[in-house]
Design a protein around this motif. Structure first.
Motif, PDB file in Angstrom:
ATOM      1  N   THR A  34       0.824  -1.212   0.000  1.00 51.70           N
ATOM      2  CA  THR A  34       0.000   0.000   0.000  1.00 51.70           C
ATOM      3  C   THR A  34       0.858   1.262   0.000  1.00 51.70           C
ATOM      4  OG1 THR A  34      -0.051   0.090   2.410  1.00 51.70           O
ATOM      5  CG2 THR A  34      -1.827  -1.138   1.320  1.00 51.70           C
ATOM      6  N   ILE A  36       1.984   2.424   2.708  1.00 58.44           N
ATOM      7  CA  ILE A  36       1.762   3.000   4.039  1.00 58.44           C
ATOM      8  C   ILE A  36       2.686   2.299   5.025  1.00 58.44           C
ATOM      9  CG2 ILE A  36       0.082   3.377   5.883  1.00 58.44           C
ATOM     10  CD1 ILE A  36      -2.108   3.287   3.670  1.00 58.44           C
ATOM     11  N   SER A  51     -15.420   1.284   4.553  1.00 62.34           N
ATOM     12  CA  SER A  51     -14.800   0.940   3.271  1.00 62.34           C
ATOM     13  C   SER A  51     -13.355   1.423   3.138  1.00 62.34           C
ATOM     14  CB  SER A  51     -15.631   1.488   2.114  1.00 62.34           C
ATOM     15  OG  SER A  51     -15.671   2.903   2.176  1.00 62.34           O
ATOM     16  N   ARG A  52     -12.939   2.424   3.941  1.00 70.14           N
ATOM     17  CA  ARG A  52     -11.578   2.938   3.796  1.00 70.14           C
ATOM     18  C   ARG A  52     -10.778   2.982   5.091  1.00 70.14           C
ATOM     19  NH1 ARG A  52     -11.735   8.069   5.628  1.00 70.14           N
ATOM     20  NH2 ARG A  52     -13.744   9.082   5.709  1.00 70.14           N
ATOM     21  N   ARG A  53     -11.381   2.617   6.226  1.00 67.51           N
ATOM     22  CA  ARG A  53     -10.665   2.723   7.503  1.00 67.51           C
ATOM     23  C   ARG A  53     -10.543   1.366   8.204  1.00 67.51           C
ATOM     24  NH1 ARG A  53     -12.955   6.948  11.376  1.00 67.51           N
ATOM     25  NH2 ARG A  53     -14.808   5.705  11.065  1.00 67.51           N
ATOM     26  N   ASP A  74      -6.441   5.142   7.480  1.00 66.71           N
ATOM     27  CA  ASP A  74      -7.309   5.532   6.375  1.00 66.71           C
ATOM     28  C   ASP A  74      -6.527   5.228   5.105  1.00 66.71           C
ATOM     29  OD1 ASP A  74      -8.230   7.397   4.178  1.00 66.71           O
ATOM     30  OD2 ASP A  74      -9.735   7.855   5.700  1.00 66.71           O
ATOM     31  N   LEU A  75      -7.082   4.451   4.196  1.00 67.90           N
ATOM     32  CA  LEU A  75      -6.331   4.021   3.008  1.00 67.90           C
ATOM     33  C   LEU A  75      -5.860   5.185   2.147  1.00 67.90           C
ATOM     34  CD1 LEU A  75      -8.307   0.826   1.966  1.00 67.90           C
ATOM     35  CD2 LEU A  75      -6.158   0.991   3.239  1.00 67.90           C
ATOM     36  N   SER A  76      -6.567   6.320   2.182  1.00 69.83           N
ATOM     37  CA  SER A  76      -6.140   7.459   1.373  1.00 69.83           C
ATOM     38  C   SER A  76      -5.261   8.433   2.148  1.00 69.83           C
ATOM     39  CB  SER A  76      -7.354   8.192   0.798  1.00 69.83           C
ATOM     40  OG  SER A  76      -8.173   8.665   1.845  1.00 69.83           O
ATOM     41  N   GLN A  77      -5.328   8.435   3.487  1.00 69.41           N
ATOM     42  CA  GLN A  77      -4.562   9.397   4.291  1.00 69.41           C
ATOM     43  C   GLN A  77      -3.441   8.760   5.107  1.00 69.41           C
ATOM     44  OE1 GLN A  77      -7.114  12.056   6.623  1.00 69.41           O
ATOM     45  NE2 GLN A  77      -8.844  11.323   5.419  1.00 69.41           N
TER      46      GLN A  77
END
Length: 159
Positions: A34, A36, A51-53, A74-77
């Motif tokens: 990812t 991350i 869905s994203r956390r 958070d997949l985006s943050q």
């Protein structure tokens, strides 16, 4: 929002722990990187929040001074909140995870049952409101609310 334990996340160690720093690992989802990077070495459990956390429970595989790090991802943050349970010369085992739709409980240090809830948006954080043994960065907002029953004992055994 319904919390559920998932097994699709794993860790790939990026750097080993030193005397002054935790190991660092990359989060993999379904075996795919990812990008991350998080503190910690052993993924004890992962809970999907939405869905994203995800809420991750991570340790460092240290025999006599194990600490548990909780990370809200958070997949985006990336990591949006981090807290640690434990302290110098204490050791615990992460066990008895029970996940319900709105909270998760587990055992780690002492005879306390720890319970965590994750809010959809940040909530106001009062100073010194976390149970004994919990540390997190200073700030006025939090997503992760944590409690322990009974209250964790002091080093001398008193509550």
């Amino acid at each position: 929002m319904k919390m559920e334990e998932v097994t699709t996340l794993s860790l790939s160690e990026v750097s080993e722990a030193t005397d002054t720093t935790q190991a660092r690992s990359e989060i993999l989802i379904g075996g795919n990187p990812t990008g991350i990077i998080i503190p910690g070495k052993v993924l004890e459990a992962a809970i999907k929040i939405d869905s994203r956390r995800y809420l991750l429970f991570v340790t460092d595989d240290v025999i006599f001074e194990e600490m548990l790090t909780l990370l809200l991802l958070d997949l985006s943050q990336g990591v949006i909140e981090e807290l640690t349970i434990g302290g110098a010369y204490t050791s615990g085992y992460f066990e008895n995870l029970k996940v319900s739709p709105h909270s998760a409980s587990f055992s780690f240090i002492g005879d306390a049952t720890w319970t965590v809830k994750v809010s959809a948006s940040p909530i106001f954080k009062l100073p010194f409101s976390d149970p004994r043994g919990v540390s997190r960065p200073m700030g006025l907002r939090k997503y992760i609310d944590i409690s322990a029953t009974p209250a964790p004992a002091r080093a001398d055994g008193s509550r």
